[in-house]
Write a protein that holds these residues in place. Sequence first.
Motif, mmCIF file in Angstrom:
data_model
loop_
_atom_site.group_PDB
_atom_site.id
_atom_site.type_symbol
_atom_site.label_atom_id
_atom_site.label_comp_id
_atom_site.label_asym_id
_atom_site.label_seq_id
_atom_site.Cartn_x
_atom_site.Cartn_y
_atom_site.Cartn_z
ATOM 1 N N LYS A 1 35.803 77.516 73.047
ATOM 2 C CA LYS A 1 34.508 78.133 72.743
ATOM 3 C C LYS A 1 33.623 78.258 73.978
ATOM 4 C CE LYS A 1 33.853 76.292 68.057
ATOM 5 N NZ LYS A 1 33.042 75.248 67.392
ATOM 6 N N CYS A 2 33.759 77.335 74.902
ATOM 7 C CA CYS A 2 32.849 77.243 76.057
ATOM 8 C C CYS A 2 32.870 78.517 76.891
ATOM 9 C CB CYS A 2 33.259 76.051 76.920
ATOM 10 S SG CYS A 2 32.423 75.982 78.511
ATOM 11 N N ILE A 3 31.689 78.992 77.281
ATOM 12 C CA ILE A 3 31.598 80.202 78.099
ATOM 13 C C ILE A 3 31.190 79.856 79.537
ATOM 14 C CG2 ILE A 3 31.144 81.706 76.116
ATOM 15 C CD1 ILE A 3 28.143 81.618 76.920
ATOM 16 N N SER A 4 31.271 78.594 79.890
ATOM 17 C CA SER A 4 30.917 78.072 81.225
ATOM 18 C C SER A 4 29.533 78.493 81.680
ATOM 19 C CB SER A 4 31.893 78.488 82.321
ATOM 20 O OG SER A 4 33.131 78.803 81.854
ATOM 21 N N CYS A 5 28.586 78.478 80.770
ATOM 22 C CA CYS A 5 27.245 78.892 81.168
ATOM 23 C C CYS A 5 26.558 77.826 82.013
ATOM 24 C CB CYS A 5 26.397 79.203 79.945
ATOM 25 S SG CYS A 5 26.010 77.745 78.968
ATOM 26 N N GLY A 6 27.024 76.586 81.921
ATOM 27 C CA GLY A 6 26.450 75.530 82.753
ATOM 28 C C GLY A 6 25.176 74.918 82.215
ATOM 29 N N ARG A 7 24.754 75.334 81.026
ATOM 30 C CA ARG A 7 23.516 74.781 80.479
ATOM 31 C C ARG A 7 23.619 73.280 80.262
ATOM 32 N NH1 ARG A 7 19.388 77.989 77.989
ATOM 33 N NH2 ARG A 7 19.926 80.061 78.647
ATOM 34 N N CYS A 8 24.766 72.836 79.768
ATOM 35 C CA CYS A 8 24.917 71.398 79.514
ATOM 36 C C CYS A 8 24.823 70.625 80.825
ATOM 37 C CB CYS A 8 26.233 71.122 78.801
ATOM 38 S SG CYS A 8 27.664 71.838 79.601
ATOM 39 N N VAL A 9 25.288 71.225 81.906
ATOM 40 C CA VAL A 9 25.197 70.556 83.203
ATOM 41 C C VAL A 9 23.733 70.344 83.561
ATOM 42 C CG1 VAL A 9 25.790 70.690 85.643
ATOM 43 C CG2 VAL A 9 27.326 71.691 83.953
ATOM 44 N N ASN B 1 21.478 72.458 73.540
ATOM 45 C CA ASN B 1 21.284 73.589 74.436
ATOM 46 C C ASN B 1 22.495 74.489 74.576
ATOM 47 O OD1 ASN B 1 18.523 73.601 75.775
ATOM 48 N ND2 ASN B 1 19.077 71.445 75.839
ATOM 49 N N CYS B 2 23.621 74.045 74.075
ATOM 50 C CA CYS B 2 24.804 74.902 74.184
ATOM 51 C C CYS B 2 24.621 76.098 73.262
ATOM 52 C CB CYS B 2 26.071 74.138 73.820
ATOM 53 S SG CYS B 2 27.523 75.211 73.848
ATOM 54 N N PRO B 3 24.652 77.315 73.825
ATOM 55 C CA PRO B 3 24.387 78.492 72.987
ATOM 56 C C PRO B 3 25.513 78.796 72.004
ATOM 57 C CG PRO B 3 24.890 79.161 75.240
ATOM 58 C CD PRO B 3 24.842 77.664 75.238
HETATM 59 S S1 SF4 Z 1 28.978 75.288 79.782
HETATM 60 FE FE1 SF4 Z 1 28.228 73.705 78.373
HETATM 61 S S2 SF4 Z 1 26.461 74.638 77.359
HETATM 62 FE FE2 SF4 Z 1 27.640 76.316 78.288
HETATM 63 S S3 SF4 Z 1 29.049 77.038 76.718
HETATM 64 FE FE3 SF4 Z 1 30.164 75.485 77.866
HETATM 65 S S4 SF4 Z 1 29.801 73.591 76.770
HETATM 66 FE FE4 SF4 Z 1 28.249 75.045 76.033
#
Ligand code: SF4
Lengths: 86, 488
Positions: free
Chosen positions: B192-200, B172-174
């Motif tokens: 790389k992480c954009i802190s979208c929170g999807r993994c959470v 699910n990580c974009p």
């Molecule tokens: S918050 Fe999680 S899903 Fe979103 S970019 Fe970072 S590692 Fe990937």
Amino acid sequence: MKKVDVKVCMGTTCFVMGSSNLQKLIDVVPRKFKDNVEVSGMACLGMCSSSGEYSKAPYVKVNDVVVQEATIDKVVEEIERQLNEH
Amino acid sequence: MSTNSIHLKKEILVRIVKAFFSENFEKQARLIPYDMRPKGAEVPFRCCIYKERAILKDRVIAGLGFAIEDDDETVSLSEYAEKSLERKEPEKNPLTVLGAACKACVPKRIHVTDLCQGCVARPCVSTCKFGAIEIVNGHSVIDSTKCKACKMCINACPYNAIVKVAVPCEDNCPVNAIEKNEDGTAKIDFDKCISCGRCVSKCPFGAVHEKSQLIEVLKLLKAEKELTLMFAPAVVGQFPGTIGQLKSAMKKVGFTHVYEVAQGADVTIKNEAKELEERLEEGQDFMTTSCCAGYNQFTKKHLPEIEQYKSDTKTPMYYTAEIAKKEHPNAINIFVSPCVAKKQEAFENENVDYVLNTAELGALFIGLQIEIANCEDEEIENEPSKQGRNFPVSGGVAEAVKFRANCEVCPSVINGLNKDSIRLLKKYAQNGKCDDGNLVEVMCCDGGCIGGNATIADERTAKKLIKTILDNSKDIEKEETKENATKQ
Ligand code: SF4
Ligand code: SF4
Ligand code: FES
């Protein structure tokens, strides 16, 4: 046929701990049980305030039975149990 | 996340709040795993009570604002509690992975099922470029240390015996920011992480945690500092009661001033509408919105080409913090929303000192026994517009700009950043052209902010609550048309 009255606690504690997501009961229940069961939301049932009891929220009352850490499945199960009792 | 892990995470936050206000914070913090799983208690999720407590301890570590990865198991929770009190600044990278919970997930991505016939041809062995497959006892076996998950063997097997196992966080990580360590645990690459929170939200075990800033806020509350709480428009969909009641409840927690961030959204609408007009007039084909913190990190890290098409208008948080700072210059500014990306945005904004999420705010209400329904329905001053309040629902931002702007606006809505929508954005950037509209609204989360990683209510409930508020809100004033402007 016995009537079952389902009251979903919408007080702050229950809402935060998950009753916000029990609204689906309003769809699921009539489809499953027709007119025999009535669902409504209500203010804090007063179960959350004694020490530690918030952790068992959300609470749902099915007639006189209190379902704790309520989920859709648990509530439906309790409704079925009560309907089958008679 | 499963309902269970969501419940656990919230319960821990409440316990931290309670422990903090108790006579002995360090001791009560240490006892949290024991209070939740006392001697002789049922062991609902794991193999034994010790393992459950160990996992609960890790969750408390994150709740106290530390990285779980750094824990060496010798430091007790009371020491962590003490350290959290001394901490001067919240930790930077906002996420942390709980290894002990994570290991329960598939250790490797490519898996040989029982369908394997141990056939004579063994195309899997010969196709694997990395020599990762061997036949053991007539069954093919993958050496996960050599496997690069290239999936060649999956295609090679005539019996479809090899499968790719879903790894929810990674899948699910974009932006491919998650990798599995050799020990099977997930690791986030913060470059790389954009802190979208999807993994959470997607991890079924709730293994990905936010490093909470709750302790920072609790310390300020206890010291009775002058505090400003700014609540994002999405917050309204997360709690029962009216906005007036919600505001009084927040003041009861101890926040001195409370601002609706929708007020800043109104400034965003005005500036963005104006900017769009200007850009279209200059001949630009399209513009994207710029209010989503996850999207802003995405463009910076992964798609700088699109930045020239992205609006320069600031976010609602930015404008609200600016207003609040002007009105209460000495207060400490705290922002609350369901979104972890806002933590990252706040690090870059000198007017925002701390960030809470909605679950943490909920924990404050529960821990301090504040019932929103019993709070006074206070008068709303500086009431924001209907459009500003509708920002957290996907499509709401574009609609707002369209309503306000004095030009033809044709919105195109990106409802959630994923591999497909990223491809689309890349195309727009490359061609300098968007066939789907002239205003591209981008929301990182599915459904908009109401689909954020730390939401309490599901999307439907949140929408319903927000709609009730919208029905009683006024439209933002439209921009003057050119003729009107010259007449005056
Ligand atoms: S918050 Fe999680 S899903 Fe979103 S970019 Fe970072 S590692 Fe990937
Ligand atoms: S989804 Fe990711 S974080 Fe969650 S258990 Fe699986 S590998 Fe670990
Ligand atoms: S909020 Fe449900 S019992 Fe109090």
